[in-house]
Scaffold this active site. Structure first.
Site, PDB file in Angstrom:
ATOM      1  N   GLU A 186     -23.528  26.553 -24.744  1.00 23.15           N
ATOM      2  CA  GLU A 186     -23.112  27.870 -25.237  1.00 23.15           C
ATOM      3  C   GLU A 186     -24.182  28.489 -26.143  1.00 23.15           C
ATOM      4  OE1 GLU A 186     -19.307  26.907 -26.975  1.00 23.15           O
ATOM      5  OE2 GLU A 186     -18.272  27.341 -25.103  1.00 23.15           O
ATOM      6  N   GLU A 264     -15.007  25.574 -19.280  1.00 27.43           N
ATOM      7  CA  GLU A 264     -14.073  25.253 -20.363  1.00 27.43           C
ATOM      8  C   GLU A 264     -12.854  26.165 -20.242  1.00 27.43           C
ATOM      9  OE1 GLU A 264     -15.523  25.237 -24.345  1.00 27.43           O
ATOM     10  OE2 GLU A 264     -17.135  23.802 -23.945  1.00 27.43           O
TER      11      GLU A 264
END
Length: 652
Positions: A186, A264
């Site tokens: 991320e 996710e």
């Protein structure tokens, strides 16, 4: 490092040699098929339904239990991080012992028949102390973390030169179970946006792991700009409350082709000291998962089992004030902190069970009527009037009756067989175009047209002879000559079809592939191959969108399906019929009437008409005919096939 006991089941010391010598290692692959918007595992279409579990949050003695519960929930993959600070407590001092033995964890995942998506960082977030970065990095006060700062890169390079070579034997193409590896984590949410740093990491991973492993990035929607990098496959993160359509559309700007992936998908959320326990409703989580799976996306559920932040390993957030994270990392996950299955697990398992382990993309092989020499090698039997099955020595299966029109029928004219003379079901075609069905003891209105010389084919299906309630002989076939209008049709050719031999020996089908027309009409063969990961078990075949026909698996005649009429909706596939451990299984279907239209458009552009999938459906299955319903053959494990009352589970 410990080598995988499965699938190789060989001593660790032999692994480097076997990686070079065993042909099966070289044939294993996990790649992106961009043309068809999918993954390929060993050359066959594949998508993963994965869950996150962190070995560093679960005592080693419980790893097998948690992984087994994940596998029994219908998952085929486990995703986990590698926290750098957990393994290098001091510069140059490495610990891979006890609960830090991530290679033993990889082995336990292999024993549980789970593939692995690995996220080694160097930064992992994960609500873990310093996001997995070692605190000793801060002994250099001016260091710039997660950037091209030479001090940071030197430490990262040193760590990865220890870790990544130990992971190399565990890559899928080397015989292990790691199918993909994430680069950083991320990064688009970090303030630096240092593309030089990301390029450095990508080069390091390639240098140490080679070119064959799939490398990817993942970010929230707002982080895709700085977190993605050309050469790394781009995926996205979002939860059940987010707009799936909007986010996947944004993802397509960075990864125009290939499978949609949510790395996710949040089943719950973390807790901070002093705040309420976070939860995500079962209905929201299951609905979101179902919608993604119907799009054909690959999904990882974060977390599937959260575990515990033992010791001092919890992280903290800064959201206007300092928010340390609780010791419990239960996460409101499907498997509780104590390892117990929750109602959320059973609800998610039900969703997963309605989606196949293998979405089988078929290939239309042929119309069977143009090549009678393959199906009836002895040639046709000629007779003025049609003969029964018994007269042509065909006990079961199919006989093709053929004649040619001796005059032009320019207006729709009734076609019928008097005295209930169809035993048992007739599929009628004119010049290869399917016209309709005549059936025993049922009144069907069927009208035909055709020019002089037109070929009239009638495929007769024996549906089973009487076994109770009648002492009369149950002859099969056309027991009376058919009538078109007022004229009795004569001069018949009869082909007793050897369909089972054709399917079993297979090779004639390859010769027939070149001759079929663009759009199938009436009885048509379809075929494909598919792998079974692991050992597998008893299975059920579900054929949504198909009408009626016959199925063979690896040459074994599984039996009839009649999805449109029911009540049976699945076909039992005994375990001994299937090849396991990634070997290809062959499935052949003779569809007698028609298949849902989405099947015939599998290589075309996705259907844009449904509000939930405007142009986002993968190239297959591409049905999406207003219902987001995938009309592909599906394989279910025995456990997921049965619901209360032993009734088949219907998708959607």
């Amino acid at each position: 490092a410990m080598a995988p006991k499965k699938p190789l089941c060989l001593p660790a010391l032999l692994l480097p040699l076997l990686t070079l010598l065993l042909p099966q290692a070289g044939t294993r692959s996990f790649v992106v098929d961009r043309e068809n918007d999918r993954f390929l595992l060993d050359g066959a279409p594949f998508r993963y339904v994965s869950g996150s579990l962190h070995y560093f949050r679960v005592p080693r003695v419980l790893w097998a239990d948690r992984l087994f519960k994940m596998r029994m929930s219908g998952l085929n993959t486990v995703q986990f991080y590698v926290p750098w600070n957990y393994h290098e407590p001091e510069p140059g001092v490495y610990n891979f012992n006890g609960s830090r033995d991530l290679f033993a964890f990889l082995n336990e995942a292999s024993v549980a028949n789970l593939l692995v998506i690995l996220r080694p960082g160097p930064y992992i977030c994960a609500e873990w102390d310093m996001g997995g970065l070692p605190a000793w990095l801060l002994q250099k006060p001016d260091i710039h973390l997660r950037t091209s700062d030479p001090d940071f890169l030197a430490a990262v390079d040193s760590w990865f030169k220890v870790l990544l070579p130990r992971l190399y034997p565990w890559l899928y193409h080397n015989g292990g179970n790691i199918i993909s590896i994430q680069v950083e984590n991320e990064y688009g949410s970090y303030r630096a946006c240092d593309f030089g740093y990301m390029r450095h990491l990508a080069g390091l991973f390639r240098a140490l792991l080679g070119d064959r492993i799939l490398l990817f990035t993942t970010d929230g929607p707002e982080g895709l700009k700085c977190g993605s990098l050309q050469g790394l496959y781009t995926t996205v993160d979002f939860g059940p409350a987010d707009n799936m359509t909007k986010i996947f559309a944004l993802l397509r700007k960075y990864e125009p082709r290939g499978p949609l992936v949510n790395s996710e998908y949040y089943t719950g959320w973390l807790d901070y000291w002093g705040q309420n326990h976070s939860t995500r409703s079962i209905s929201a989580v299951t609905t979101g998962l179902e919608n993604m799976l119907r799009l054909g996306a690959s999904v990882n559920m974060y977390m599937f089992h959260g575990g515990t932040n033992f010791g001092y390993w919890n992280g903290a957030d800064e959201k206007g004030r300092f928010l340390p994270i609780t010791t419990s990392y239960d996460y409101d996950a499907p498997i509780s902190e104590a390892g117990d299955p929750t109602p959320k697990l059973f609800a998610l398992r039900n969703v997963i069970s309605e989606v196949p382990y293998h979405f089988i993309k078929h290939q239309r092989l042929s119309l069977i009527w143009g090549k009678g020499n393959f199906l009836c090698p002895q040639g046709p039997i000629r007779s003025i009037l049609p003969l029964s099955f018994e007269a042509v020595k065909q006990d079961r299966g199919f006989v093709l009756y053929r004649t040619y029109l001796t005059y032009t029928v320019s207006e729709p004219t009734q076609f019928w067989v008097p005295n209930n003379g169809v035993h048992d079901r007739a599929y009628v075609m004119v010049d290869g175009v399917f016209q309709g069905v005549l059936e025993r003891n049922m009144k069907h209105q069927l009208f035909l047209m055709g020019t002089v010389g037109a070929k009239l084919d009638i495929l007769l299906e024996n549906m089973g002879r009487l076994s109770f309630g009648s002492n009369s002989s149950d002859f099969k076939g056309l027991l009376e000559p058919p009538i078109l209008g007022q004229r009795v049709l004569t001069q018949w050719l009869m082909f007793p079809l050897k369909v089972d031999k054709l399917v079993k020996w297979w090779f004639p089908l390859q010769l027939m592939k070149r001759s079929h027309p663009q759009v199938p009409s009436g009885p048509t063969f379809y075929s494909t191959t598919f792998p079974i990961l692991g050992e597998g078990g008893d299975t059920f075949l579900f054929l949504p969108g198909w009408t009626k026909g016959q199925v063979w698996i690896n040459g074994f005649n599984l039996g009839r399906y009649w999805t449109k009429r029911g009540p049976q909706e699945t076909l039992y596939v005994p375990r001994p019929l299937l090849f396991s451990r990634g070997a290809l299984n062959k499935i052949t279907l003779l569809e007698l009437e028609n298949v849902a239209s989405g099947w015939l458009q599998q290589n075309e552009k996705p259907h844009p008409g449904h509000p939930e999938c405007p142009g986002l459906c993968p190239a297959w299955p591409a049905l999406c005919s207003g219902e987001m319903f995938c009309g592909s053959p599906r394989l279910f494990c025995r456990q997921h096939r049965l619901s209360a009352g032993n009734q088949p589970i219907r998708p959607g």
